[in-house]
Design a protein around this motif. Structure first.
Motif, PDB file in Angstrom:
ATOM      1  N   ASP A 152       0.884  -1.119   0.077  1.00  0.00           N
ATOM      2  CA  ASP A 152      -0.012  -0.111  -0.093  1.00  0.00           C
ATOM      3  C   ASP A 152       0.836   1.469   0.066  1.00  0.00           C
ATOM      4  N   VAL A 153       2.093   1.308   0.549  1.00  0.00           N
ATOM      5  CA  VAL A 153       2.965   2.178   0.855  1.00  0.00           C
ATOM      6  C   VAL A 153       4.471   1.747   0.643  1.00  0.00           C
ATOM      7  N   VAL A 154       5.155   2.551  -0.436  1.00  0.00           N
ATOM      8  CA  VAL A 154       6.473   2.197  -0.723  1.00  0.00           C
ATOM      9  C   VAL A 154       7.346   3.300   0.046  1.00  0.00           C
ATOM     10  N   ILE A 155       8.224   3.319   0.782  1.00  0.00           N
ATOM     11  CA  ILE A 155       8.858   4.201   1.208  1.00  0.00           C
ATOM     12  C   ILE A 155      10.374   4.227   0.717  1.00  0.00           C
ATOM     13  N   THR A 156      10.842   4.912  -0.099  1.00  0.00           N
ATOM     14  CA  THR A 156      12.507   4.601  -0.557  1.00  0.00           C
ATOM     15  C   THR A 156      13.488   5.551  -0.075  1.00  0.00           C
ATOM     16  N   THR A 157      14.458   5.004   0.604  1.00  0.00           N
ATOM     17  CA  THR A 157      15.474   5.996   1.145  1.00  0.00           C
ATOM     18  C   THR A 157      16.839   5.549   0.509  1.00  0.00           C
ATOM     19  N   ALA A 158      17.033   4.783  -0.379  1.00  0.00           N
ATOM     20  CA  ALA A 158      18.360   4.288  -0.952  1.00  0.00           C
ATOM     21  C   ALA A 158      19.118   5.439  -1.273  1.00  0.00           C
ATOM     22  N   GLN A 159      20.691   5.476  -0.904  1.00  0.00           N
ATOM     23  CA  GLN A 159      21.355   6.308  -1.578  1.00  0.00           C
ATOM     24  C   GLN A 159      22.727   5.555  -1.239  1.00  0.00           C
ATOM     25  N   VAL A 160      23.699   6.339  -2.340  1.00  0.00           N
ATOM     26  CA  VAL A 160      25.204   6.036  -2.266  1.00  0.00           C
ATOM     27  C   VAL A 160      25.778   7.046  -2.244  1.00  0.00           C
ATOM     28  N   SER A 220      -2.118   3.662  -3.762  1.00  0.00           N
ATOM     29  CA  SER A 220      -1.183   3.384  -3.155  1.00  0.00           C
ATOM     30  C   SER A 220       0.058   4.770  -3.083  1.00  0.00           C
ATOM     31  N   VAL A 221       0.733   4.798  -2.280  1.00  0.00           N
ATOM     32  CA  VAL A 221       1.620   5.908  -1.859  1.00  0.00           C
ATOM     33  C   VAL A 221       3.041   5.487  -2.054  1.00  0.00           C
ATOM     34  N   ILE A 222       3.967   6.343  -2.628  1.00  0.00           N
ATOM     35  CA  ILE A 222       5.244   6.331  -2.628  1.00  0.00           C
ATOM     36  C   ILE A 222       5.821   7.624  -2.134  1.00  0.00           C
ATOM     37  N   VAL A 223       6.591   7.447  -0.824  1.00  0.00           N
ATOM     38  CA  VAL A 223       7.201   8.691  -0.419  1.00  0.00           C
ATOM     39  C   VAL A 223       9.002   8.412  -0.703  1.00  0.00           C
ATOM     40  N   ASP A 224       9.391   9.203  -1.460  1.00  0.00           N
ATOM     41  CA  ASP A 224      10.539   9.141  -2.020  1.00  0.00           C
ATOM     42  C   ASP A 224      11.457   9.983  -1.262  1.00  0.00           C
ATOM     43  N   ILE A 225      12.134   9.551  -0.151  1.00  0.00           N
ATOM     44  CA  ILE A 225      13.299  10.379   0.620  1.00  0.00           C
ATOM     45  C   ILE A 225      14.360  10.711  -0.268  1.00  0.00           C
ATOM     46  N   ALA A 226      14.795  10.086  -1.196  1.00  0.00           N
ATOM     47  CA  ALA A 226      15.985  10.337  -1.918  1.00  0.00           C
ATOM     48  C   ALA A 226      15.531  11.278  -2.873  1.00  0.00           C
ATOM     49  N   ALA A 227      14.580  12.034  -2.842  1.00  0.00           N
ATOM     50  CA  ALA A 227      14.006  12.965  -4.005  1.00  0.00           C
ATOM     51  C   ALA A 227      15.377  13.910  -4.174  1.00  0.00           C
ATOM     52  N   GLU A 228      15.722  14.662  -3.185  1.00  0.00           N
ATOM     53  CA  GLU A 228      16.612  15.599  -3.386  1.00  0.00           C
ATOM     54  C   GLU A 228      17.849  14.976  -4.118  1.00  0.00           C
TER      55      GLU A 228
END
Ligand code: NAD
Length: 387
Positions: free
Chosen positions: A257-265, A286-294
């Motif tokens: 229902d929700v995907v939260i993405t936080t992946a960074q290198v 459904s909802v995606i929150v993309d913390i890596a947006a920046e």
């Protein structure tokens, strides 16, 4: 020794480098603290609170910057409205401590070196046990993970927890967290507290136990290459591994229902984990929150700083999430800064000891030179791309 706290001029920056409680402690140690008028306003710390803690409030920005021995900030220095760069206001030989993002923006290091400023970048502090109290990346990422879940819960047209009511039973929401570093682990903990069923994935297999200890299921994908670099960070993976990863995660994304993405290198654009085709396969609502947006985003449809709906899925690309919790973000950041300053100072004077591994790593410019090879290489790449 005069330590100054600058007012942030970045539009979306609500944090402040020192909070009144910490100011009071530093003043007890015999240090002089200047705080720019209004510096803490957007974090709900007013000038009167700083004054009560013993700080001197300075209304003249130019004076504050040019007379500081140590200038403390949150966001990297930038151009002001009058066209002058904040860096140009700094006194030669002074110390600047701030987030500086020097690997992505090496030109800032070049300018600081030219100004003969000793700059310490909070991103460059090593992720070691001894440096934990100074680790601002962790203190702020943890806030981002927490807030991302709250944003997702508010945007989801469903409950998070399982509910048994007279009107029927509600199944718990399924949350899939991609990237189980500091932000991802806090996101797992927050989603679990809200009663969701949580799965998580990371290319570093070492996080499996941490994920499980928080009550989430770890999605394991065996890759034929080393995925962890020095310092415990993720490495950029090959195209074949990316393809293999995408095949496996598609099923989990489809069911979430929700995907939260936080992946960074570190030092690289964020890896693409959720393609547009995967978004199309998600359930409507459904909802995606993309913390890596920046950093470019982990989802192909992310529009940094905006909430959009694509293929029936709400995709949120928040910018500077820690700033949205400015009270605690500032409090933790201030503690990180003071721990670092304790290493920097001896008998109330700055004494830069490059034999200390934390100072050696964090200090990016000194005596007119850029000190880090990685930043010099990044600068070379930028300069050759321009010419
Ligand atoms: P980060 O913000 O750089 O990355 C977030 C996560 O994304 C990481 O867990 C990374 O493995 C993951 N990731 C990268 N590429 C991916 C991909 N293609 N698919 C899925 N996931 C991917 O990392 P961070 O949260 O700042 O910290 C990472 C690690 O640094 C920690 O987990 C830890 O090992 C180390 N660390 C150590 C300390 C300490 O010892 N004091 C403190 C903080 C962090």
């Amino acid at each position: 020794m005069r330590i100054a706290v600058a007012k942030e001029i970045e539009v979306c920056e609500r944090r402040v480098a020192l909070v009144p409680d910490i100011v009071a402690r530093l003043i007890k140690q015999g240090l002089e603290i200047w705080v720019e008028a209004g510096a803490g306003e957007r974090a709900f710390f007013n000038d009167a609170a700083y004054e009560a803690a013993g700080a001197t409030i300075i209304a003249d920005t130019n004076r504050l910057w040019s007379e500081a021995d140590i200038l403390l900030k949150v966001s990297p220095p930038r151009e002001r409205e009058d066209g002058r760069s904040e860096i140009d206001l700094l006194k030669e030989g002074s110390v600047l401590i701030s987030f500086l993002n020097p690997l992505a923006n090496p030109v800032i290091a070049q300018k600081l070196a030219a100004r003969k400023v000793t700059a310490l970048s909070m991103e460059m502090i090593p992720r070691t046990t001894r440096a934990q109290s100074m680790d601002a990346l962790s203190s702020q990422a943890s806030i981002a993970g927490y807030k991302a879940v709250l944003i997702a819960a508010a945007a989801l047209p469903k409950y998070f927890p399982m509910l048994t009511t007279a009107a029927g039973t509600i199944a718990p929401a399924k949350i899939f967290i991609m990237g189980a570093g500091v932000a991802g682990l806090q996101a797992i903990a927050t989603a679990r507290r809200l009663g969701a069923v949580v799965e998580a994935f990371d290319i570093r297999p070492a996080v499996k136990e941490e994920v499980q200890s928080l009550g989430a299921k770890f999605v394991e994908i065996k890759l034929d290459e080393e995925t962890t670099a020095a310092g415990g960070y993720a490495k950029e993976i090959s195209e074949a591994s990316k393809k293999r990863t995408q095949e496996v995660v598609t099923e989990h994304i489809k069911n979430a229902d929700v995907v939260i993405t936080t992946a960074q290198v570190p030092g690289k654009k964020a890896p693409l984990l959720v393609t547009e085709d995967m978004v199309k396969q998600m359930k409507p609502g459904s909802v995606i929150v993309d913390i890596a947006a920046e950093q470019g985003g982990n989802c192909a449809c992310t529009d940094p700083g905006r909430d959009i709906v694509a293929h029936g899925v709400t995709i949120i690309g928040p910018i500077n999430l820690p700033s949205s919790l400015p009270v605690h973000a500032s409090q933790l950041y201030a503690k990180n800064l003071t721990s670092l300053m304790q290493l920097l100072m001896k008998d109330k004077n700055v004494e830069i000891n490059f034999a200390d591994d934390i100072i050696d790593a964090a200090c990016i410019t000194h005596a007119g030179e850029i000190r880090s090879t990685r930043i010099k290489e990044a600068l070379q790449t930028v300069t050759s791309a321009v010419s």
